[in-house]
Design a protein around this motif. Sequence first.
Motif, PDB file in Angstrom:
ATOM      1  N   LEU A   1     -10.852  20.000   7.338  1.00  8.52           N
ATOM      2  CA  LEU A   1     -11.577  20.643   6.235  1.00  8.52           C
ATOM      3  C   LEU A   1     -12.202  21.966   6.678  1.00  8.52           C
ATOM      4  O   LEU A   1     -12.166  22.957   5.926  1.00  8.52           O
TER       5      LEU A   1
ATOM      6  N   ILE B   1      -9.509  24.531   6.830  1.00 10.14           N
ATOM      7  CA  ILE B   1      -9.125  25.000   5.492  1.00 10.14           C
ATOM      8  C   ILE B   1     -10.134  26.013   4.967  1.00 10.14           C
ATOM      9  O   ILE B   1      -9.764  27.054   4.402  1.00 10.14           O
ATOM     10  N   VAL B   2     -11.417  25.715   5.158  1.00 12.53           N
ATOM     11  CA  VAL B   2     -12.460  26.652   4.712  1.00 12.53           C
ATOM     12  C   VAL B   2     -12.337  27.992   5.450  1.00 12.53           C
ATOM     13  O   VAL B   2     -12.442  29.068   4.851  1.00 12.53           O
TER      14      VAL B   2
ATOM     15  N   ILE C   1     -15.781  10.038   6.766  1.00  9.84           N
ATOM     16  CA  ILE C   1     -14.547  10.711   7.170  1.00  9.84           C
ATOM     17  C   ILE C   1     -14.480  10.715   8.688  1.00  9.84           C
ATOM     18  O   ILE C   1     -15.505  10.611   9.380  1.00  9.84           O
TER      19      ILE C   1
ATOM     20  N   THR D   1     -10.536  14.587  10.191  1.00  6.44           N
ATOM     21  CA  THR D   1     -10.587  15.068   8.802  1.00  6.44           C
ATOM     22  C   THR D   1     -11.601  16.181   8.649  1.00  6.44           C
ATOM     23  O   THR D   1     -11.369  17.170   7.944  1.00  6.44           O
ATOM     24  N   ARG D   2     -12.755  16.017   9.309  1.00  4.37           N
ATOM     25  CA  ARG D   2     -13.762  17.083   9.259  1.00  4.37           C
ATOM     26  C   ARG D   2     -13.220  18.385   9.824  1.00  4.37           C
ATOM     27  O   ARG D   2     -13.413  19.461   9.251  1.00  4.37           O
TER      28      ARG D   2
END
Length: 363
Positions: A18, A21-22, A10, A14-15
Motif C-alpha cells: 500500500l 502504491i501511494v 493487515i 500488505t502495508r
Amino acid sequence: MQFELTQIPISPRTRNVLLAIVAGLILLLFWKAPTLPQLLLTGMAVALILSFPVHFLSRLIPRGIAIAIVVIALLALLVLAAIVLVPLAVGQLASLAEQAPRLLEEAYGWARRVVENLDQAGLLDTSPDEAMAQLQTTGAQRAEGLLENVVARAFDTLSGTVGGVFTTLSVILIAAYLLVDGERFKLGCIRLLPVQYRDDALVLFSDVIGALSRYLAGLLVSLTFQGIASTVALTLLGVPFAILLGIWTTFGAIVPFIGSYIGAVPATIVAFTVSPTTGILTALTYVLINFIDGNLIAPRVQGNAIRVSPLFVFLAVIAGGQIAGIWGALMAVPILAVIRVVFDFLMERVVVVPQSLDPLPVA
C-alpha cells in the motif's frame, strides 16, 4: 455516543504494498504536474530558512504569532524590493539595450589592440586584419545575439509579473504551512516505521533538517552580502549597470566555488570599458568580497553544516552540473550535506558482527 473502532488487520507485506502504491501515485502526480515538486522544494527551502527567526521569536511569543510576524516581514521586504529595485533594474536594462552596440565596439577595439601586440611579439599566425575579421564574425556577432537574447528574456521575465507574484505567494504559503504543521508531518512520517526504529529515525530527521537549515541560512547571508557589497563597490568605482551586475552576482553566487567568478567576469569586462584602472580595481574588489565571504561570513554562519572537504564539494558541483545542468549544480551541496549526516548516523550504529566458523568434526 461512542463508537467502537473496527480493526482491519493487515500483514506487513500488505502495508508495504500500500505504501508503494501511494508513493507511485505521488510520483505520477509530480510527473503530470512538474511545477508542483519545484514549488514544494522551494517552499521547503524557504521554510528551513525562516525556521531560524521563528525559533528565536518562539522563545518570547507563541509560535503561531511568531510565524505570522516572520511571514509578514518577508512579504514586506519583497514588496519593498520590488518597489525600489524593479524600476531601477528596468531602467538599466533599457540603457544596456541601447548601449550594447557601443560596448561591443569598445570591446572590439580593445581586442584589436591585444591582437596587434600579439602580432608584434610574433605570436600570431595570421595578419591582425584576418584575425579580427574572424573574431568579429564568430565572437562579436554571437556576443551581440546573446546579449539581445538576455535582454529580451529579462524584459519577458519582468513583464510576467502576475505569474511571478503567484509563484512567490505560493512558495511563501507552502513555507508557512510547513512551519505550522512541520512537527505533525515529521511525527506522521515516523509513525510509518516500525516501533524499534522510530527513535533513531527521529534523530536522523532532526540532524538532516538541522544541517539543511544551517546551510540554507548561510547561503542566504552569503548571497545577500555578495550582492550588496558588489553593488555598492561597483557604484563607488563608477561602473555602469551596477544594480544589474549586483543582481547577477547574487544569482551567480548560488553555485558554490565557481558562482562568485561567474558574477565577477561580466562586472570586470564592463569595468574595463570605463578604464583599465577601473577594471583592475573591480577584479580586486571581487577577490576581496570572495575572501571575506569564504573565510569570515560563511564559516561563522554555516558552522559544521556540511563538514565535507572542499575538494569533495567542488567535485560534487561538477558532477551535479554534468548530470542535471544548473539544477544539479545547485542541489549538489545540499545532497552532499544529507549524505554526510546519513553516513555519520550509520557509522555510529552499524556494527560488524564477525562470522563464527563451525568447529571441525573430530574423527
